[in-house]
Design a protein around this motif. Sequence first.
Motif, PDB file in Angstrom:
ATOM      1  N   ASP A  33       5.832   5.624   4.993  1.00  0.00           N
ATOM      2  CA  ASP A  33       5.429   5.567   2.994  1.00  0.00           C
ATOM      3  C   ASP A  33       6.937   4.774   2.352  1.00  0.00           C
ATOM      4  O   ASP A  33       7.006   5.320   1.386  1.00  0.00           O
ATOM      5  N   GLY A  34       8.062   4.337   3.056  1.00  0.00           N
ATOM      6  CA  GLY A  34       9.229   4.058   2.828  1.00  0.00           C
ATOM      7  C   GLY A  34       8.931   2.582   2.733  1.00  0.00           C
ATOM      8  O   GLY A  34       7.928   1.704   2.588  1.00  0.00           O
ATOM      9  N   ILE A  35       9.735   2.066   1.422  1.00  0.00           N
ATOM     10  CA  ILE A  35      10.177   0.499   0.946  1.00  0.00           C
ATOM     11  C   ILE A  35      10.915  -0.389   1.806  1.00  0.00           C
ATOM     12  O   ILE A  35      12.040  -0.028   1.849  1.00  0.00           O
ATOM     13  N   MET A  89      -0.382  -1.046   1.045  1.00  0.00           N
ATOM     14  CA  MET A  89      -0.845  -0.980   0.400  1.00  0.00           C
ATOM     15  C   MET A  89      -1.775   0.038  -0.146  1.00  0.00           C
ATOM     16  O   MET A  89      -1.751   0.590  -1.286  1.00  0.00           O
ATOM     17  N   THR A  90      -1.652   0.698   0.634  1.00  0.00           N
ATOM     18  CA  THR A  90      -2.432   2.613   0.856  1.00  0.00           C
ATOM     19  C   THR A  90      -1.356   3.041   0.771  1.00  0.00           C
ATOM     20  O   THR A  90      -1.437   5.010   0.451  1.00  0.00           O
ATOM     21  N   SER A  91      -0.063   3.042   0.812  1.00  0.00           N
ATOM     22  CA  SER A  91       1.069   3.512   0.184  1.00  0.00           C
ATOM     23  C   SER A  91       1.340   4.513  -0.991  1.00  0.00           C
ATOM     24  O   SER A  91       2.665   3.543  -1.483  1.00  0.00           O
ATOM     25  N   GLU A  92       0.485   4.980  -1.355  1.00  0.00           N
ATOM     26  CA  GLU A  92       1.074   5.790  -2.521  1.00  0.00           C
ATOM     27  C   GLU A  92       2.374   6.126  -3.074  1.00  0.00           C
ATOM     28  O   GLU A  92       2.940   5.775  -4.328  1.00  0.00           O
ATOM     29  N   LEU A  93       3.279   6.496  -2.571  1.00  0.00           N
ATOM     30  CA  LEU A  93       4.481   6.921  -2.107  1.00  0.00           C
ATOM     31  C   LEU A  93       5.217   6.117  -2.077  1.00  0.00           C
ATOM     32  O   LEU A  93       6.309   5.689  -3.386  1.00  0.00           O
ATOM     33  N   PRO A 123      -5.547   2.164  -8.328  1.00  0.00           N
ATOM     34  CA  PRO A 123      -4.616   2.349  -9.721  1.00  0.00           C
ATOM     35  C   PRO A 123      -3.657   1.706 -10.078  1.00  0.00           C
ATOM     36  O   PRO A 123      -2.284   1.497 -11.196  1.00  0.00           O
ATOM     37  N   LEU A 124      -2.490   2.779  -9.105  1.00  0.00           N
ATOM     38  CA  LEU A 124      -1.122   2.162  -9.472  1.00  0.00           C
ATOM     39  C   LEU A 124      -0.745   0.570  -8.953  1.00  0.00           C
ATOM     40  O   LEU A 124       0.354   0.279  -9.575  1.00  0.00           O
ATOM     41  N   ILE A 125      -1.663  -0.187  -8.376  1.00  0.00           N
ATOM     42  CA  ILE A 125      -1.322  -1.089  -7.527  1.00  0.00           C
ATOM     43  C   ILE A 125      -1.477  -2.174  -8.976  1.00  0.00           C
ATOM     44  O   ILE A 125      -0.975  -2.768  -9.236  1.00  0.00           O
ATOM     45  N   THR A 126      -2.278  -1.574  -9.895  1.00  0.00           N
ATOM     46  CA  THR A 126      -2.939  -2.360 -10.865  1.00  0.00           C
ATOM     47  C   THR A 126      -2.810  -1.888 -12.622  1.00  0.00           C
ATOM     48  O   THR A 126      -3.510  -3.034 -13.028  1.00  0.00           O
TER      49      THR A 126
END
Length: 317
Positions: A16-18, A33-37, A99-102
């Motif tokens: 879950d890092g960037i 794409m699936t990591s909300e964190l 929805p965080l992505i969009t």
Amino acid sequence: MISKDINLAIKILEQDGIIGLPTETVYGLAARMTSELGIKKIFELKNRPLTNPLIVHLAKAEDLLLVAENIPPMALTLAESFWPGPLTLIFKKAKTISPLITANQETVAVRMPNHPMALKLINQLGEPIVAPSANPYMAISSTTADHVENYFGNKLPLVLDGGPCKKGIESTIIGFEENYIVLYRHGSITKEMIEAKTNCKVFFHEKFQNKVQTPGMHFKHYAPKTPLILTDNIIESFEIYKEKKVGLLTFKSPILDHRNQYMLSTEGSLEVAASNLYSQLIAIDKKGYDFILVEKLPEEGIGISINDRLKRASNKL
Ligand code: TXA
Ligand code: MG
């Protein structure tokens, strides 16, 4: 840390890092794409409002089915022609997309980057990533790993070094309506290239009422800290301002002030100018000029996209 270690990058993303990621356009700040964190970390690090959606990056066109619905045949034609490459397409989002992505919109933006490291990373990770440009909100995008490192330092665990970005400006963004295509952001894939492949008219969104929101297309964007003045006539403008401490950024004009002049392309290539644009602006911004005087490029092809960035960079808030 700047590194070429794709396995380490994957490990960070899985936890879950960037990371900083090279693409052919500009560097991105990537999360799974699936990591909300991970996605939240992107917004925090960039200081970007949550109302500004992110682009999903794929490594295989089939994965489009994971993220989008109601894909028009024309979109497939364009994907076949220009992917991997600097073209972002907007679709109705699949139900599973966060929805965080969009930014809570019903649409999702998608592209396949044309950079071997990015493609290898996404393939090996086994799922698409989301990535905005790797710069603080409203600042100039990064086109080298050093730019990313200078912006974020040790707040970012890893920047994958894929060399300088070949295209140098952000992807073209388009969306599909019933009988026409809407251009939301100019880029290296031009309106003419899209019209030639689809036989469909392309309208620029500012000239066209439309329901899709592209909040990142703020009228001030891509801006250096030093005030920037865009001019049609660099020779005349230089006459007016030459008593001041001015940095000049020109396309291929004659040398006016060899110590303070930077050229986008001595041989007059718009492609080369695009690939140099941000690194030159970032370099000039560090020189302590009173302002930067920039010569407008010819309004044709990628010149239109470069002028679009320069206009936004010259706007005041
Ligand atoms: O070349 C690029 O596109 C780079 C590289 C890293 O791929 N990415 C990039 O991302 O420029 P970003 O976030 O800096 O700019 C994306 C733009 C923003 O203006 C955002 O508002 C818009 O795309 N956008 C994203 N999703 C959207 C959507 N569903 N509908 C409309 N606009 C969208
Ligand atoms: Mg950006």
